[in-house]
Write a protein that holds these residues in place. Sequence first.
Motif, PDB file in Angstrom:
ATOM      1  N   LYS A 198      58.983  -9.125  77.921  1.00  0.00           N
ATOM      2  CA  LYS A 198      58.801  -8.156  76.005  1.00  0.00           C
ATOM      3  C   LYS A 198      58.582  -8.252  75.043  1.00  0.00           C
ATOM      4  O   LYS A 198      58.460  -7.854  74.036  1.00  0.00           O
ATOM      5  CB  LYS A 198      60.161 -10.226  76.220  1.00  0.00           C
ATOM      6  CG  LYS A 198      60.907  -9.295  76.864  1.00  0.00           C
ATOM      7  CD  LYS A 198      62.562 -10.410  76.497  1.00  0.00           C
ATOM      8  CE  LYS A 198      64.181 -10.686  77.631  1.00  0.00           C
ATOM      9  NZ  LYS A 198      63.901 -10.305  78.603  1.00  0.00           N
TER      10      LYS A 198
ATOM     11  N   GLY B  60      57.766  -5.701  72.517  1.00  0.00           N
ATOM     12  CA  GLY B  60      57.765  -6.421  70.928  1.00  0.00           C
ATOM     13  C   GLY B  60      56.637  -5.733  70.521  1.00  0.00           C
ATOM     14  O   GLY B  60      56.224  -5.105  69.315  1.00  0.00           O
TER      15      GLY B  60
ATOM     16  N   MET C 113      67.611  -8.909  69.278  1.00  0.00           N
ATOM     17  CA  MET C 113      68.630  -8.947  70.107  1.00  0.00           C
ATOM     18  C   MET C 113      69.267  -9.225  69.035  1.00  0.00           C
ATOM     19  O   MET C 113      70.063 -10.594  69.849  1.00  0.00           O
ATOM     20  CB  MET C 113      68.225  -9.987  71.771  1.00  0.00           C
ATOM     21  CG  MET C 113      67.354  -9.762  72.302  1.00  0.00           C
ATOM     22  SD  MET C 113      66.992 -10.862  73.416  1.00  0.00           S
ATOM     23  CE  MET C 113      65.612 -10.125  74.119  1.00  0.00           C
TER      24      MET C 113
ATOM     25  N   ALA D 275      66.664  -5.677  75.526  1.00  0.00           N
ATOM     26  CA  ALA D 275      65.018  -5.233  75.743  1.00  0.00           C
ATOM     27  C   ALA D 275      64.982  -4.462  75.998  1.00  0.00           C
ATOM     28  O   ALA D 275      64.312  -3.488  76.600  1.00  0.00           O
ATOM     29  CB  ALA D 275      64.273  -6.718  76.423  1.00  0.00           C
TER      30      ALA D 275
ATOM     31  N   ALA E  88      62.007  -5.295  80.031  1.00  0.00           N
ATOM     32  CA  ALA E  88      63.380  -6.802  79.700  1.00  0.00           C
ATOM     33  C   ALA E  88      62.850  -7.894  80.596  1.00  0.00           C
ATOM     34  O   ALA E  88      62.699  -8.857  80.460  1.00  0.00           O
ATOM     35  CB  ALA E  88      64.664  -6.627  80.152  1.00  0.00           C
TER      36      ALA E  88
ATOM     37  N   GLN F 230      60.682  -9.568  69.906  1.00  0.00           N
ATOM     38  CA  GLN F 230      61.385  -9.562  71.715  1.00  0.00           C
ATOM     39  C   GLN F 230      60.596 -11.114  71.884  1.00  0.00           C
ATOM     40  O   GLN F 230      59.811 -10.810  73.128  1.00  0.00           O
ATOM     41  CB  GLN F 230      61.048  -8.667  72.060  1.00  0.00           C
ATOM     42  CG  GLN F 230      61.521  -7.321  71.974  1.00  0.00           C
ATOM     43  CD  GLN F 230      62.847  -7.245  72.679  1.00  0.00           C
ATOM     44  OE1 GLN F 230      63.167  -7.791  73.552  1.00  0.00           O
ATOM     45  NE2 GLN F 230      63.563  -6.912  71.779  1.00  0.00           N
TER      46      GLN F 230
END
Length: 375
Positions: free
Chosen positions: A63, A67, A123, A182, A254, A312
């Motif tokens: 994750k 990001g 999220m 994600a 993810a 993330q």
Amino acid sequence: MASRFDPVWRALDDTVADGWAPGIVAGLRHRGETEVYATGTVAFESPRLMHENTPFRIASLSKLVAGALAALMLDDGLFELDDDVDHWLPELALPRVLVTPDGPLDQTVAAHRSITVRDLLTMTHGLGVIFDDSPISNAMRDTGVLSSALPVELSPDQFMERLGTLPLAHQPGERWMYNLAADILGVLLARVSGGPLHEVLAARIFEPLGMSSTGFQGDPATLPTAYQNREDTLVVFDKPDGVYSRTPIFESLAGGLISTVPDYLRFLTALEDGLLLPAALKEQMTTDRLRPSQKEGTELMLGGGGAGWGWQVGIVTSGDKPGQSKGSYGWTGGTGTRAFVDPSHDLIGVVFTQRLMSGPLDDFAYFMDPVAALS
């Protein structure tokens, strides 16, 4: 020659000797000094030793890479934080929202607004992991859109098509919900860039940083066996020639990346030292982006009352323990991985194991406690 990190390495030796896991690899950078250490073997009853460059299934540590890639694409001007995602993800246009999060799937209202890039980064788009048994949690399981320690077994287009049939549990921007965003973000980044994620990541992050052992597919000749705890017995979860040795149908940000401790330490070092992102974007990625109302009911998953979420990545919002002090950022992976950056103590740590976590309360104390004693 003795190292000042030896107390940490001895703690890892003891953890392996106790049978907690066959082996562990960890790395630290503290006040300009960096070391990587490997102990144990790649599997129980195997003579093959863990190596500093042994690759691991890093699960949710993927994750942070998501990001960072999104921040780089923001810097390129390919999208803005408050852009609606409908243009690239038409499957999510005009979302419906459950009247109550645990209610029937056919009782919905229109979303107050579209889902944005910011929602995916933080999220807060309205759907994710739900531990309670409910119609929407069952629907996510039945449609196969929610990844766990294994990536989803759908193509990106199939994933989005099925996801588009589901209502949201909360209005966009209303509540933090873990994980699903994600994978949606990964599809968005691939569609915006016009190429598969592995190529985009290689060009923008992995090759520039020299992360030659990081990607979505592992080598069965070097992957360690992964284990999970069932009734106090460790059983095989994924063999070296198992799921993670194959070309994935879905490249999951993810939790689908394979990496090594030196590679991931290099990634965190570049992020913290300002070598990967412009300072303003790095600041936005690594500070808490959530309002208190968005965290309601999520404290356990986030890591307690002194925690938040950036782009993330988990954020520590209160505390002074080295490795977990205010301003620290990082996360854990369900396959038994942990990574953090603690700017106030000039400390970066990474620990990879092949023992799956049993839940969000696993704390990696065998590593974090001796690390805290260094400062």
